[in-house]
Enzyme design. Structure first.
Site, PDB file in Angstrom:
ATOM      1  N   HIS A 148       0.819  -1.207   0.000  1.00  0.00           N
ATOM      2  CA  HIS A 148       0.000   0.000   0.000  1.00  0.00           C
ATOM      3  C   HIS A 148       0.860   1.266   0.000  1.00  0.00           C
ATOM      4  CE1 HIS A 148      -3.065   2.792   2.007  1.00  0.00           C
ATOM      5  NE2 HIS A 148      -3.365   2.693   0.746  1.00  0.00           N
ATOM      6  N   HIS A 156      -7.228   0.263  -5.167  1.00  0.00           N
ATOM      7  CA  HIS A 156      -8.004   0.319  -3.918  1.00  0.00           C
ATOM      8  C   HIS A 156      -9.263  -0.532  -3.995  1.00  0.00           C
ATOM      9  CE1 HIS A 156      -5.229   3.675  -3.239  1.00  0.00           C
ATOM     10  NE2 HIS A 156      -5.381   3.357  -1.970  1.00  0.00           N
ATOM     11  N   GLU A 211      -9.194  11.402  -5.688  1.00  0.00           N
ATOM     12  CA  GLU A 211      -8.087  11.219  -4.744  1.00  0.00           C
ATOM     13  C   GLU A 211      -7.795  12.478  -3.928  1.00  0.00           C
ATOM     14  OE1 GLU A 211      -4.391   9.826  -6.451  1.00  0.00           O
ATOM     15  OE2 GLU A 211      -3.671   9.257  -4.502  1.00  0.00           O
ATOM     16  N   HIS A 261     -12.822   3.304   2.057  1.00  0.00           N
ATOM     17  CA  HIS A 261     -12.591   2.957   0.658  1.00  0.00           C
ATOM     18  C   HIS A 261     -13.813   2.317   0.017  1.00  0.00           C
ATOM     19  CE1 HIS A 261      -8.734   4.423  -0.610  1.00  0.00           C
ATOM     20  NE2 HIS A 261      -8.401   4.367   0.667  1.00  0.00           N
TER      21      HIS A 261
HETATM   22 CU   LIG Z   1      -4.352   3.993  -0.433  1.00  0.00          CU
END
Ligand SMILES: [Cu+2]
Length: 674
Positions: free
Chosen positions: A215, A245, A350, A405
């Site tokens: 990650h 993700h 993002e 997420h």
């Molecule tokens: Cu991430």
């Protein structure tokens, strides 16, 4: 010396990389050795003669012809240093702290602008002694990854370079005691929490040190702060943000289903955050990572981010999806109702510097990390350091990371669902018949013990002897297996094979419909192959997956092998480990269950003729390009990530009637205890 310098087996074209070498750098062995030394005990003064000398005697701005930008970056950093504006040493560093990130990037800029290896190393040594160690480590990792000077270098595992971010505080304390009492020790690291917390059943996933390295490295490979002025464009960065993700989320869900938990629910700004989190992790400098109690309600974080901004930005993004276009900063419309739309959406969600309108769409993901992370002390009353959510190294430890997420994943899904389903023509491959899909070997998982070094977790001094201290942690692994696909082809073809593994049932045992199930599919592999006319049997090993990376060698192995290579006596295959972005291969399979958990193994064979570089990729086996791309190159597949399962499948007959797509039901057995 048999050092494998042929960097990777495919044409990782140096051509696309910035070329500013005025003379050729030293060989890989020397560069590897130097990077090892720069990272060795990064919180303590340098201890290697040539680097110490550089730190003491080098004058970074004495000769500006050493720099691609005529010394602009180095002068700026030196000025900040002289004016005492830089973060002190022995202080926590967080990439989500704007000023701290700027400082780290000033150093990154100096390294990227260094024309030669020598200049870069002299600067690294000089500033290592003068800037915050967290900023230094971050800048150096990013520069090794993105500068052509770093090509081929294996970055040591972060869990041994900055162990505090990966190790429970209980273990770190024991390591300190061991050092103080000069008693070597090996300490078992347990997953945080207790059995009273059902989330603990899947803590092995979020707390896996290899998964954390994947990650953090993904975010180093595709930084949100990336500016193409550094030398090249990061191809399909926004889409990769979505896909990498999404894959983390579906993998987490598959582990939950393996452990009798429901799939993770998304986060809601107007509802309590049900699960609290006690990280049991401590900073090297600056105290404990904050704990969040159960059922915290979102509050504004003073001076940084308000809940209503999150809601406003979310609704602007959902508007864009509904309308089918993004409004750029100059007012122009960017059509997103096409295959490229997901890339733009990734950029704005993002958000990265690629966002066409960050002013309007905000930075949903980055702000969400901060607002969620700060809920333990939203008004700064207790002067707590940043939470686990504010570091990519630690974020997945908090189960709320996956809720966050899932929330963003559902926004991406809303967009994908707005696109027309693929037609038979789009997902077909006339003349190619996938007649059999199977696996050789039992799909079997287990837990094993893994040991990593903690020497760099404890301070050292000349008057106290070194003591061996390490942590042992339980981690998921599986037996190797081989896919076997039988394909009849009417003619010779270049084909791309995509392999997915999809949980078959929900937590109540109800079989997912095709349309529900496709969004939960784990991408297992994607590879290119040549089909000859007639019958083909394609065998593909699980270890060759283009989704995964092998275990990174330990820092002490890298040090020993680089030293040997410099002396001319190592045949260590550094090239095998140059990428640490990728799911650890041992986590390729979800845990499954003792009696065998059902998954659909979905395979799609489509025309690879129009894909980039298929010739080179037909030979490639060790690249984690599926989730991480190829450095400095175009993404090697022209289809949307997740194809052909990324769009709605209202009528599964369209999918199944094309002879080139097929699935079978397989079972994953978990052996042992957890
Ligand atoms: Cu991430």
């Amino acid at each position: 010396m048999k050092l494998v310098l042929a960097v990777l087996c495919l044409a990782v074209g140096a051509s696309a990389w910035p070329q500013w070498l005025s003379d050729s750098p030293p060989d890989l062995a020397h560069r590897q050795q130097t990077v090892n030394r720069l990272l060795y005990r990064s919180t303590e003064p340098l201890r290697f003669d040539e680097l110490e000398a550089a730190a003491a005697n080098f004058h970074p701005d004495a000769d500006t012809s050493l720099y691609k930008d005529d010394g602009v970056a180095v002068k700026r950093l030196l000025k900040e240093l002289e004016d005492h504006r830089l973060l002190e040493k022995h202080h926590w560093f967080s990439l989500f702290n704007t000023r701290q990130r700027e400082e780290a990037l000033m150093l990154f800029d100096v390294l990227m602008n260094s024309k030669t290896w020598e200049t870069a190393v002299n600067n690294a040594a000089y500033f290592r002694e003068r800037v915050n160690e967290g900023e230094f480590v971050y800048a150096l990792y990013a520069a090794v990854i993105h500068s052509s000077l770093g090509e081929g270098i294996v970055l040591p595992p972060l869990y041994e370079v900055t162990p505090h971010l990966f190790t429970n505080s209980e273990v770190i304390q024991k390591a300190y005691t061991a050092k103080m009492t000069q008693t070597p020790g090996k300490f078992r690291m347990e997953f945080t929490g207790s059995k009273k917390n059902s989330e603990q059943r899947v803590a092995y996933f979020g707390e896996d040190i290899g998964m954390n390295v994947h990650h953090v490295t993904w975010h180093l490979d595709f930084p949100f702060w990336w500016n193409d002025a550094y030398g090249y464009h990061l191809d399909r960065k926004g889409e990769l943000f979505f896909w990498a993700h999404h894959q983390l989320t579906v993998r987490f869900d598959a582990e939950r289903l393996s452990n009798n938990l429901d799939v993770v629910d998304e986060l809601y700004w107007d509802r309590p955050i049900k699960e609290g989190f006690a990280p049991h992790t401590t900073y090297r400098y600056g105290g404990e990572f904050p704990t969040r109690p159960d059922n915290a309600r979102f509050e504004d974080v003073d001076g940084i981010v308000r809940v209503r901004d999150m809601i406003i930005h979310e609704s602007r993004i959902r508007d864009a999806i509904a309308q089918g276009y993004i409004t750029a900063a100059d007012g122009t419309k960017i059509d997103i109702r096409n295959s490229e739309g997901i890339d733009h959406l990734g950029d704005i969600i993002e958000s990265s510097l690629y966002s066409p309108n960050a002013q309007y769409y905000g930075a949903l993901h980055n702000s969400a990390h901060v607002i969620l992370g700060r809920q333990a002390d939203p008004h700064g009353k207790f002067n707590l350091p940043p939470s686990v959510m504010e570091h990519f190294e630690t974020a997945t430890r908090d189960p709320a990371f996956f809720r966050l997420h899932k929330y963003m994943d559902n926004i991406f899904k809303e967009h994908k669902d707005s696109l027309p389903p693929y037609t038979a023509g789009e997902i077909g491959f006339p003349g190619v018949h996938l007649t059999s899909v199977g696996v050789e070997g039992k799909l079997e998982t287990y837990f094993e013990d893994f040991e990593f070094d903690l020497k760099m977790a404890v301070d050292s001094s000349e008057s106290v002897n070194e003591v061996d201290v390490s942590a042992t942690v339980s981690r998921l692994n599986h037996n190797d297996f081989t896919y076997k696909f039988e394909i009849k082809s009417d003619s010779e073809e270049h084909a791309v094979v995509r392999v997915f593994l999809c949980p078959r049932r929900d937590s109540n045992g109800i079989i997912f419909t095709f349309e529900e199930g496709r969004w939960h599919c784990i991408e297992m592999d994607k590879f290119w192959t040549k089909l000859s006319a007639g019958a083909n049997v394609i065998k593909r090993k699980s270890t060759d997956s283009s989704v995964t990376v092998p275990d990174v060698p330990s820092f002490s192995t890298l040090i020993a092998e680089a030293d040997k290579a410099v002396a001319g006596s190592s045949d260590f295959d550094f090239a095998r480990y140059t990428r640490s972005c990728g799911i650890p291969n041992r986590m390729l399979l979800p845990k499954g269950s003792a009696t065998g958990m059902e998954f659909a193994l979905v395979v799609s064979v489509t025309n690879g003729e129009s894909d980039e570089q298929h010739d080179a990729l037909e030979d490639a086996t060790t690249q984690s390009h599926t989730l991480c791309g190829i450095h400095g190159e175009k993404y090697p597949d022209h289809q949307p990530m997740g194809f052909p399962l990324d769009r709605r499948i209202p009528d599964e007959r369209v999918f199944l009637s094309s002879d080139n797509n097929a699935y079978t039901i397989v079972k994953i057995y978990f052996k042992g205890e957890h």
